[in-house]
Design an enzyme around this catalytic site. Structure first.
Site, mmCIF file in Angstrom:
data_model
loop_
_atom_site.group_PDB
_atom_site.id
_atom_site.type_symbol
_atom_site.label_atom_id
_atom_site.label_comp_id
_atom_site.label_asym_id
_atom_site.label_seq_id
_atom_site.Cartn_x
_atom_site.Cartn_y
_atom_site.Cartn_z
ATOM 1 N N GLU A 228 0.882 -1.176 0.000
ATOM 2 C CA GLU A 228 0.000 0.000 0.000
ATOM 3 C C GLU A 228 0.911 1.215 0.000
ATOM 4 O O GLU A 228 1.542 1.520 1.019
ATOM 5 C CB GLU A 228 -0.890 -0.008 1.238
ATOM 6 C CG GLU A 228 -1.673 -1.293 1.350
ATOM 7 C CD GLU A 228 -3.124 -1.078 1.702
ATOM 8 O OE1 GLU A 228 -3.867 -2.051 1.641
ATOM 9 O OE2 GLU A 228 -3.503 0.049 2.037
ATOM 10 N N CYS A 262 -1.668 9.369 2.777
ATOM 11 C CA CYS A 262 -1.506 8.771 1.446
ATOM 12 C C CYS A 262 -2.580 9.280 0.513
ATOM 13 O O CYS A 262 -2.359 9.397 -0.686
ATOM 14 C CB CYS A 262 -1.562 7.254 1.542
ATOM 15 S SG CYS A 262 -2.987 6.635 2.428
HETATM 16 P P1 NDP Z 1 8.706 4.440 4.192
HETATM 17 O O1 NDP Z 1 8.617 3.706 2.899
HETATM 18 O O2 NDP Z 1 9.863 5.306 4.429
HETATM 19 O O3 NDP Z 1 8.670 3.412 5.422
HETATM 20 C C1 NDP Z 1 7.638 2.481 5.632
HETATM 21 C C2 NDP Z 1 8.122 1.375 6.563
HETATM 22 O O4 NDP Z 1 9.128 0.606 5.912
HETATM 23 C C3 NDP Z 1 8.741 1.892 7.841
HETATM 24 O O5 NDP Z 1 8.413 1.035 8.912
HETATM 25 C C4 NDP Z 1 10.211 1.852 7.502
HETATM 26 O O6 NDP Z 1 11.019 1.841 8.624
HETATM 27 C C5 NDP Z 1 10.299 0.554 6.735
HETATM 28 N N1 NDP Z 1 11.447 0.403 5.859
HETATM 29 C C6 NDP Z 1 12.300 1.350 5.381
HETATM 30 N N2 NDP Z 1 13.219 0.789 4.558
HETATM 31 C C7 NDP Z 1 12.957 -0.542 4.516
HETATM 32 C C8 NDP Z 1 13.519 -1.670 3.825
HETATM 33 N N3 NDP Z 1 14.549 -1.538 2.987
HETATM 34 N N4 NDP Z 1 12.967 -2.883 4.001
HETATM 35 C C9 NDP Z 1 11.895 -3.039 4.804
HETATM 36 N N5 NDP Z 1 11.305 -2.017 5.491
HETATM 37 C C10 NDP Z 1 11.817 -0.790 5.345
HETATM 38 O O7 NDP Z 1 7.335 5.247 4.317
HETATM 39 P P2 NDP Z 1 6.900 6.239 5.481
HETATM 40 O O8 NDP Z 1 6.835 5.530 6.773
HETATM 41 O O9 NDP Z 1 7.674 7.501 5.390
HETATM 42 O O10 NDP Z 1 5.386 6.529 5.067
HETATM 43 C C11 NDP Z 1 5.021 7.477 4.118
HETATM 44 C C12 NDP Z 1 4.636 6.826 2.817
HETATM 45 O O11 NDP Z 1 3.641 5.840 3.070
HETATM 46 C C13 NDP Z 1 4.008 7.787 1.827
HETATM 47 O O12 NDP Z 1 4.469 7.514 0.523
HETATM 48 C C14 NDP Z 1 2.516 7.475 1.940
HETATM 49 O O13 NDP Z 1 1.777 7.854 0.814
HETATM 50 C C15 NDP Z 1 2.551 5.995 2.164
HETATM 51 N N6 NDP Z 1 1.318 5.519 2.783
HETATM 52 C C16 NDP Z 1 0.448 4.772 2.029
HETATM 53 C C17 NDP Z 1 -0.756 4.373 2.555
HETATM 54 C C18 NDP Z 1 -1.712 3.564 1.755
HETATM 55 O O14 NDP Z 1 -2.648 3.036 2.363
HETATM 56 N N7 NDP Z 1 -1.579 3.406 0.447
HETATM 57 C C19 NDP Z 1 -1.149 4.744 3.927
HETATM 58 C C20 NDP Z 1 -0.139 5.513 4.634
HETATM 59 C C21 NDP Z 1 1.038 5.879 4.065
HETATM 60 P P3 NDP Z 1 11.485 3.223 9.279
HETATM 61 O O15 NDP Z 1 10.368 4.198 9.230
HETATM 62 O O16 NDP Z 1 11.780 2.807 10.644
HETATM 63 O O17 NDP Z 1 12.636 3.685 8.439
#
Ligand code: NDP
Length: 456
Positions: A228, A262
């Site tokens: 997502e 999002c």
């Molecule tokens: P990120 O992609 O930065 O992070 C998401 C999660 O993935 C975090 O827990 C992060 O850890 C973890 N992560 C980071 N790198 C890796 C990796 N290489 N392998 C596995 N896990 C990893 O997104 P954000 O948290 O900044 O969220 C914002 C984004 O999420 C926006 O693009 C938004 O649009 C989207 N979003 C989409 C939704 C939907 O329903 N479609 C709903 C809400 C948000 P850590 O944060 O600890 O680095």
């Protein structure tokens, strides 16, 4: 790992992060526990979720304050998120038994043939979650996953770690065993370590960039991967609307949660005949928003949760200015402690500008004038993303005609920035694969098993 308040820059907690060895151990614990949990009757699993709901109600205000302190969300909006969470849990409590019931598909007594489908849990799943709505995006996964008999390795974002730990405590106190719902704490490296475990499914909410890495990491393992991801969600305002009301509603869609949703409105197209009136009403609305201490009851614009996002916003503003867009309000970082950006509105934008192509994920928006509905549809579809899109018009048929041509997971008529537990939440293109919510979003945590039964 330090937990920082983005509104002040102050360290508010330190927590132990899981290294790769700890993640492996947690996986092994969950793997051993999962069959026992799957054998618990669904009514008992639902009782635990109902108790989890009671725990949220009992701690509501403290949970809201923790959330505000670690993500910078205005306190009223933190409370709204928790209230919305209760509605989602109610949906799952009401629908899970029906969605997971064994299905009698076909019976032919002459052939003594009976065909059925059962919904089997996937097994152990990884739930890697974003920070912007940690209760929503987490619960969309872990509630139906637990109810359908999976063990869950839950990695909250490092920017919503305290909330993630509260969620774990409340589930454990509610009767979900500690080895069935297992929090995995850390940053992106911890998330990456989790995706390397032999889990049976990866359910990720986050950015396209990270989603693509996760899909690549899982590609050779043939497990279910659900992503997502982000959006560049457009709204088209037709010429027949109440301009003031539409401007206020769309501004709220763009700036609620400080634009860090999002499904935040990220692009606005307005029919040329009402463009100037709409822009005037929109800017007046945005200028009325109170920015400041997220704990203050009257604050509407809070902090930018991730500091690096300030650079993304600055670059989009500079790029739009350089290419000739007109800045009407805001436009810069607010200096001082913490991460703050002014609510920013541009007109005279076009699709050569990053602001109209790349996810902004902050309080900035571009408004573009369009000549007619066809031009609006072409522009709305001119994106790599496809999460949500909406139209404001008084004409039902016109709305349906336009929305039918839009490539996105959700479409809105006279509303925006909205999620319903009753409807599937999904994206096309760079907005992701798979879905959560609705009864499909319960079944997605199961594998349909086909039973071909011929009696003797
Ligand atoms: P990120 O992609 O930065 O992070 C998401 C999660 O993935 C975090 O827990 C992060 O850890 C973890 N992560 C980071 N790198 C890796 C990796 N290489 N392998 C596995 N896990 C990893 O997104 P954000 O948290 O900044 O969220 C914002 C984004 O999420 C926006 O693009 C938004 O649009 C989207 N979003 C989409 C939704 C939907 O329903 N479609 C709903 C809400 C948000 P850590 O944060 O600890 O680095």
């Amino acid at each position: 790992m330090k937990v920082i308040n983005p509104a002040t820059g102050a360290v508010i907690a330190e927590v132990d992060a899981d290294d790769a060895a700890a993640v492996r151990n947690k996986y092994a614990v969950a793997r051993a526990a999962q069959p026992r949990w799957a054998a618990v009757p669904i009514r008992k699993r639902l009782e635990a979720i109902a108790k989890f709901r009671e725990n949220i109600v009992a701690r509501h205000e403290a949970l809201a304050r923790t959330l505000t302190s670690e993500v910078g969300k205005p306190i009223r909006q933190s409370r709204n998120e928790l209230n919305g969470l209760l509605g989602r849990i109610d949906f799952f409590l009401a629908e899970a038994v029906g969605a997971l019931r064994e299905e009698k598909i076909y019976a032919d007594p002459t052939q003594k043939l009976d065909e059925r489908i059962t919904h089997e849990p996937l097994g152990v799943i990884a739930n890697i979650s974003a920070w912007n709505y940690p209760y929503f995006v987490g619960s969309n996964v872990f509630v139906p996953a637990l109810v359908s008999g999976n063990a869950v390795l839950y990695k909250p974002s490092e920017f919503a770690t305290l909330t993630g730990l509260h969620i774990a405590d409340m589930l454990h106190e509610a009767g979900v065993p500690r080895d069935v719902f297992v929090p995995v704490i850390g940053d992106g490296a911890t998330g990456a370590a989790l995706t390397r475990q032999p889990v049976d499914g990866i359910f990720f909410t986050g950015s396209y960039a990270t989603g693509a890495k996760i899909a690549a990491a899982a590609a050779r393992r043939m497990v279910k991967v659900q992503l997502e991801l982000g959006g560049k969600d457009p709204i088209y305002v037709c010429d027949d609307v109440d301009v003031q009301a539409a401007a206020a509603a769309v501004a709220d869609g763009a700036f609620y949660n400080t634009g860090q949703s999002c499904c935040s409105v990220e692009r606005i197209y307005v029919h040329e005949s009402i463009h100037d009136a709409f822009v005037a009403a929109f800017v007046a609305e945005v200028k009325s928003y109170k920015i400041g201490d997220p704990m203050d009851e009257s604050t509407y614009i809070g902090a930018i949760t991730r500091r690096p996002q300030l650079d993304v916003l600055k670059q989009q503003v500079a790029d739009a200015k350089k290419k000739g867009a007109k800045l009407l309000t805001g436009g810069g970082v607010i200096r001082g402690k913490g991460n703050w950006f002014e609510p920013t509105v541009f007109t005279g934008v076009d699709h050569s500008m990053a602001m109209m192509r790349d996810e902004s994920f902050g309080p900035i928006i571009g408004i573009q004038s369009v000549a007619d509905d066809d031009a609006a549809v072409d522009l709305m579809n001119d994106t790599e993303y496809g999460l949500t899109a909406g139209v404001y018009t008084n004409d039902d048929k016109r709305a349906r005609r336009i929305l039918k041509r839009i490539h996105s997971g959700s479409v809105y008529w006279n509303c925006c920035d909205r999620v319903s537990p009753r409807l599937p939440w999904s994206g096309v293109g760079h907005s992701g694969i798979g879905l959560t919510l609705s009864t499909y979003g319960i079944q997605t945590f199961t594998r349909p098993k086909a039973w071909h039964l011929r009696s003797a």
